[in-house]
Write a protein that holds these residues in place. Structure first.
Motif, PDB file in Angstrom:
ATOM      1  N   LEU A 178       8.379   6.465  -1.478  1.00  0.00           N
ATOM      2  CA  LEU A 178       9.256   5.562  -0.541  1.00  0.00           C
ATOM      3  C   LEU A 178       9.880   6.731   0.500  1.00  0.00           C
ATOM      4  O   LEU A 178      10.288   7.894  -0.110  1.00  0.00           O
ATOM      5  N   PRO A 179      10.077   6.373   1.728  1.00  0.00           N
ATOM      6  CA  PRO A 179      11.000   7.266   2.434  1.00  0.00           C
ATOM      7  C   PRO A 179      12.655   7.415   1.847  1.00  0.00           C
ATOM      8  O   PRO A 179      12.922   6.266   1.234  1.00  0.00           O
ATOM      9  N   ALA A 180      13.238   8.240   2.260  1.00  0.00           N
ATOM     10  CA  ALA A 180      14.748   8.440   1.530  1.00  0.00           C
ATOM     11  C   ALA A 180      15.363   7.429   2.152  1.00  0.00           C
ATOM     12  O   ALA A 180      16.485   7.090   1.523  1.00  0.00           O
ATOM     13  N   ASP A 181      15.127   6.799   3.610  1.00  0.00           N
ATOM     14  CA  ASP A 181      15.958   5.675   3.960  1.00  0.00           C
ATOM     15  C   ASP A 181      15.395   4.514   3.994  1.00  0.00           C
ATOM     16  O   ASP A 181      15.475   3.744   4.905  1.00  0.00           O
ATOM     17  N   CYS A 182      14.433   4.367   2.834  1.00  0.00           N
ATOM     18  CA  CYS A 182      13.932   2.908   2.762  1.00  0.00           C
ATOM     19  C   CYS A 182      14.901   1.727   2.768  1.00  0.00           C
ATOM     20  O   CYS A 182      16.095   1.775   2.592  1.00  0.00           O
ATOM     21  N   THR A 183      14.617   0.417   3.326  1.00  0.00           N
ATOM     22  CA  THR A 183      15.492  -0.365   3.503  1.00  0.00           C
ATOM     23  C   THR A 183      14.806  -1.887   2.774  1.00  0.00           C
ATOM     24  O   THR A 183      13.529  -1.773   2.438  1.00  0.00           O
ATOM     25  N   VAL A 184      15.653  -2.728   2.650  1.00  0.00           N
ATOM     26  CA  VAL A 184      15.233  -4.043   1.917  1.00  0.00           C
ATOM     27  C   VAL A 184      14.456  -4.811   3.206  1.00  0.00           C
ATOM     28  O   VAL A 184      15.059  -5.226   4.277  1.00  0.00           O
ATOM     29  N   ALA A 185      13.261  -5.458   2.810  1.00  0.00           N
ATOM     30  CA  ALA A 185      12.604  -6.174   3.810  1.00  0.00           C
ATOM     31  C   ALA A 185      12.973  -7.575   3.681  1.00  0.00           C
ATOM     32  O   ALA A 185      13.224  -8.107   2.694  1.00  0.00           O
ATOM     33  N   ASP A 186      13.427  -8.304   4.842  1.00  0.00           N
ATOM     34  CA  ASP A 186      13.840  -9.639   5.202  1.00  0.00           C
ATOM     35  C   ASP A 186      12.750 -10.594   4.839  1.00  0.00           C
ATOM     36  O   ASP A 186      11.634 -10.126   5.092  1.00  0.00           O
ATOM     37  N   GLU A 187      13.003 -11.816   4.936  1.00  0.00           N
ATOM     38  CA  GLU A 187      11.788 -12.876   5.011  1.00  0.00           C
ATOM     39  C   GLU A 187      10.829 -12.543   6.217  1.00  0.00           C
ATOM     40  O   GLU A 187       9.891 -12.697   5.884  1.00  0.00           O
ATOM     41  N   GLN A 188      11.362 -12.370   7.368  1.00  0.00           N
ATOM     42  CA  GLN A 188      10.540 -12.149   8.624  1.00  0.00           C
ATOM     43  C   GLN A 188       9.567 -10.900   8.276  1.00  0.00           C
ATOM     44  O   GLN A 188       8.556 -10.982   8.656  1.00  0.00           O
ATOM     45  N   ALA A 189      10.124  -9.901   7.694  1.00  0.00           N
ATOM     46  CA  ALA A 189       9.362  -8.732   7.528  1.00  0.00           C
ATOM     47  C   ALA A 189       8.295  -8.860   6.626  1.00  0.00           C
ATOM     48  O   ALA A 189       7.315  -8.309   7.051  1.00  0.00           O
ATOM     49  N   VAL A 190       8.769  -9.632   5.515  1.00  0.00           N
ATOM     50  CA  VAL A 190       7.790  -9.984   4.489  1.00  0.00           C
ATOM     51  C   VAL A 190       6.562 -10.827   4.993  1.00  0.00           C
ATOM     52  O   VAL A 190       5.377 -10.547   5.187  1.00  0.00           O
ATOM     53  N   GLU A 201       5.599 -10.913   8.365  1.00  0.00           N
ATOM     54  CA  GLU A 201       4.917  -9.949   9.231  1.00  0.00           C
ATOM     55  C   GLU A 201       3.881  -9.312   8.402  1.00  0.00           C
ATOM     56  O   GLU A 201       2.596  -8.936   8.909  1.00  0.00           O
ATOM     57  N   VAL A 202       4.114  -8.464   7.472  1.00  0.00           N
ATOM     58  CA  VAL A 202       3.374  -7.737   6.462  1.00  0.00           C
ATOM     59  C   VAL A 202       2.152  -8.608   5.907  1.00  0.00           C
ATOM     60  O   VAL A 202       1.040  -8.288   6.109  1.00  0.00           O
ATOM     61  N   ALA A 203       2.760  -9.686   5.520  1.00  0.00           N
ATOM     62  CA  ALA A 203       1.781 -10.833   4.955  1.00  0.00           C
ATOM     63  C   ALA A 203       0.769 -11.328   5.847  1.00  0.00           C
ATOM     64  O   ALA A 203      -0.499 -11.553   5.600  1.00  0.00           O
ATOM     65  N   THR A 204       1.393 -11.306   7.199  1.00  0.00           N
ATOM     66  CA  THR A 204       0.175 -11.935   8.204  1.00  0.00           C
ATOM     67  C   THR A 204      -0.840 -10.553   8.526  1.00  0.00           C
ATOM     68  O   THR A 204      -1.900 -11.092   8.811  1.00  0.00           O
ATOM     69  N   GLU A 205      -0.302  -9.662   8.440  1.00  0.00           N
ATOM     70  CA  GLU A 205      -1.470  -8.466   8.668  1.00  0.00           C
ATOM     71  C   GLU A 205      -2.459  -8.404   7.493  1.00  0.00           C
ATOM     72  O   GLU A 205      -3.727  -8.225   7.856  1.00  0.00           O
ATOM     73  N   LEU A 206      -2.116  -8.872   6.361  1.00  0.00           N
ATOM     74  CA  LEU A 206      -2.745  -8.710   5.411  1.00  0.00           C
ATOM     75  C   LEU A 206      -3.659 -10.062   5.281  1.00  0.00           C
ATOM     76  O   LEU A 206      -4.876 -10.028   4.872  1.00  0.00           O
ATOM     77  N   ALA A 207      -3.285 -11.193   5.904  1.00  0.00           N
ATOM     78  CA  ALA A 207      -3.954 -12.400   5.556  1.00  0.00           C
ATOM     79  C   ALA A 207      -4.618 -12.683   6.797  1.00  0.00           C
ATOM     80  O   ALA A 207      -5.506 -13.877   6.865  1.00  0.00           O
ATOM     81  N   GLY A 208      -4.165 -12.381   8.102  1.00  0.00           N
ATOM     82  CA  GLY A 208      -4.803 -12.530   9.103  1.00  0.00           C
ATOM     83  C   GLY A 208      -4.245 -13.611  10.146  1.00  0.00           C
ATOM     84  O   GLY A 208      -4.476 -13.663  11.375  1.00  0.00           O
ATOM     85  N   ALA A 213       2.103  -2.302   0.905  1.00  0.00           N
ATOM     86  CA  ALA A 213       1.845  -2.443   2.284  1.00  0.00           C
ATOM     87  C   ALA A 213       3.343  -2.452   2.865  1.00  0.00           C
ATOM     88  O   ALA A 213       3.630  -1.779   3.850  1.00  0.00           O
ATOM     89  N   LEU A 214       4.182  -2.949   2.086  1.00  0.00           N
ATOM     90  CA  LEU A 214       5.797  -3.060   2.539  1.00  0.00           C
ATOM     91  C   LEU A 214       6.085  -1.250   2.552  1.00  0.00           C
ATOM     92  O   LEU A 214       6.824  -0.961   3.289  1.00  0.00           O
ATOM     93  N   ALA A 215       5.725  -0.836   1.347  1.00  0.00           N
ATOM     94  CA  ALA A 215       6.128   0.642   1.214  1.00  0.00           C
ATOM     95  C   ALA A 215       5.766   1.481   2.059  1.00  0.00           C
ATOM     96  O   ALA A 215       6.316   2.400   2.587  1.00  0.00           O
ATOM     97  N   ALA A 216       4.636   1.355   2.723  1.00  0.00           N
ATOM     98  CA  ALA A 216       3.885   2.208   3.938  1.00  0.00           C
ATOM     99  C   ALA A 216       4.949   2.034   4.928  1.00  0.00           C
ATOM    100  O   ALA A 216       4.781   2.899   5.959  1.00  0.00           O
TER     101      ALA A 216
END
Length: 281
Positions: A95-107, A109-116, A141-144
């Motif tokens: 992870l990057p040194a400044d990693c942050t917590v993903a809120d519901e919207q971020a999760v 969005e990432v899931a949308t990229e994976l699911a379509g 995918a979140l870690a990226a």
């Protein structure tokens, strides 16, 4: 007298504290006493709890007891500790040194990229909750993107220390004294992280009440509280059984109500006498 005995007892220590018996007061005085007697330095103390509000209360009480020295303690939640460790060990965590917590919207969005699509993403997330392989795919995918899901803060940091024993050993040297409030609320990932941080429990103190365990629906397991003596054979136990919160009638009625299902053999609880009330803050 009960609180003083708990504050002075050797670790590893379990304090079984009934309602209104002064759990936070006792734990913070125990930490402050260890620092005042120079058993440990403030920066060698880690205090953990489960909510930001509870952590803030502990900080305030320790500041009142220790003054400016309190700022050198680490007082945080399990999730706050997880984020701290992932940032400090970010290279090991990927992870990057400044990693942050993903809120519901971020999760989402990432899931949308994976699911379509957003709709497919919601269905995928619901199905993924019980699928470790798919959830790991989401976490990668979140870690990226420099993100960690909330539950991952503890799970990933525990996994990191499991894979990197040298890092775990370094943290044990950093925090030889670890204190945990409301220990009955601990879940499996938090339990593993704590075991990795404390090893044989030489400096570990936990406080709580198994009869107040109400968070099983979110993964807490009171069984971890009940097996403390098996986990740490050198541990001792102290009970706080004087309630400063309620009248004798309420305490007696509550004790009678809980007696058939209590997880504390021989449980006792009494209301404080009038002369005792002035000593409690």
């Amino acid at each position: 007298a009960e609180q003083r005995a708990a504050a002075e007892a050797a670790a590893p220590l379990m304090i079984i504290a009934g309602p209104g018996t002064g759990k936070t007061r006792t734990l913070t005085h125990r930490i402050a006493a260890a620092i005042a007697s120079q058993q440990v330095r403030p920066e060698q103390c880690l205090a953990l709890t489960f909510t930001r509000r509870a952590a803030e209360e502990m900080r305030e009480r320790l500041a009142a007891l220790l003054g400016r020295r309190a700022a050198r303690l680490t007082v945080t939640t399990f999730h706050g500790l997880g984020l701290m460790l992932l940032r400090e060990q970010h290279e090991l965590a990927g992870l990057p040194a400044d990693c942050t917590v993903a809120d519901e919207q971020a999760v989402l969005e990432v899931a949308t990229e994976l699911a379509g699509s957003p709709r497919a993403a919601r269905s995928w997330l619901a199905a993924t909750a019980g699928d470790a392989e798919q959830w790991d795919k989401l976490r990668q995918a979140l870690a990226a993107r420099g993100l960690v899901d909330f539950d991952g803060l503890v799970e990933l940091s525990a996994g990191l220390l499991r894979r990197a024993p040298a890092a775990a050993a370094g943290l044990r040297r950093r925090w030889p004294q670890v204190s945990v409030d409301e220990y009955q609320d601990i879940d499996a990932a938090q339990y593993e992280l704590l075991r990795l941080l404390t090893a044989d429990g030489a400096g570990l103190t936990v406080i709580g009440d198994p009869d107040q365990a109400i968070y099983g629906f979110r993964g807490a397991d009171v069984g971890f509280f009940l097996r403390f003596a098996a986990d740490y054979p050198a541990a001792s136990t102290v009970a706080l059984s004087t309630s400063y919160r309620s009248s004798p009638a309420i305490v007696a009625g509550a004790l009678q109500a809980i007696a058939p299902g209590t997880l504390v053999p021989g449980r006792t609880l009494r209301a404080a006498r009038p002369g005792e009330l002035g000593t409690i803050s």
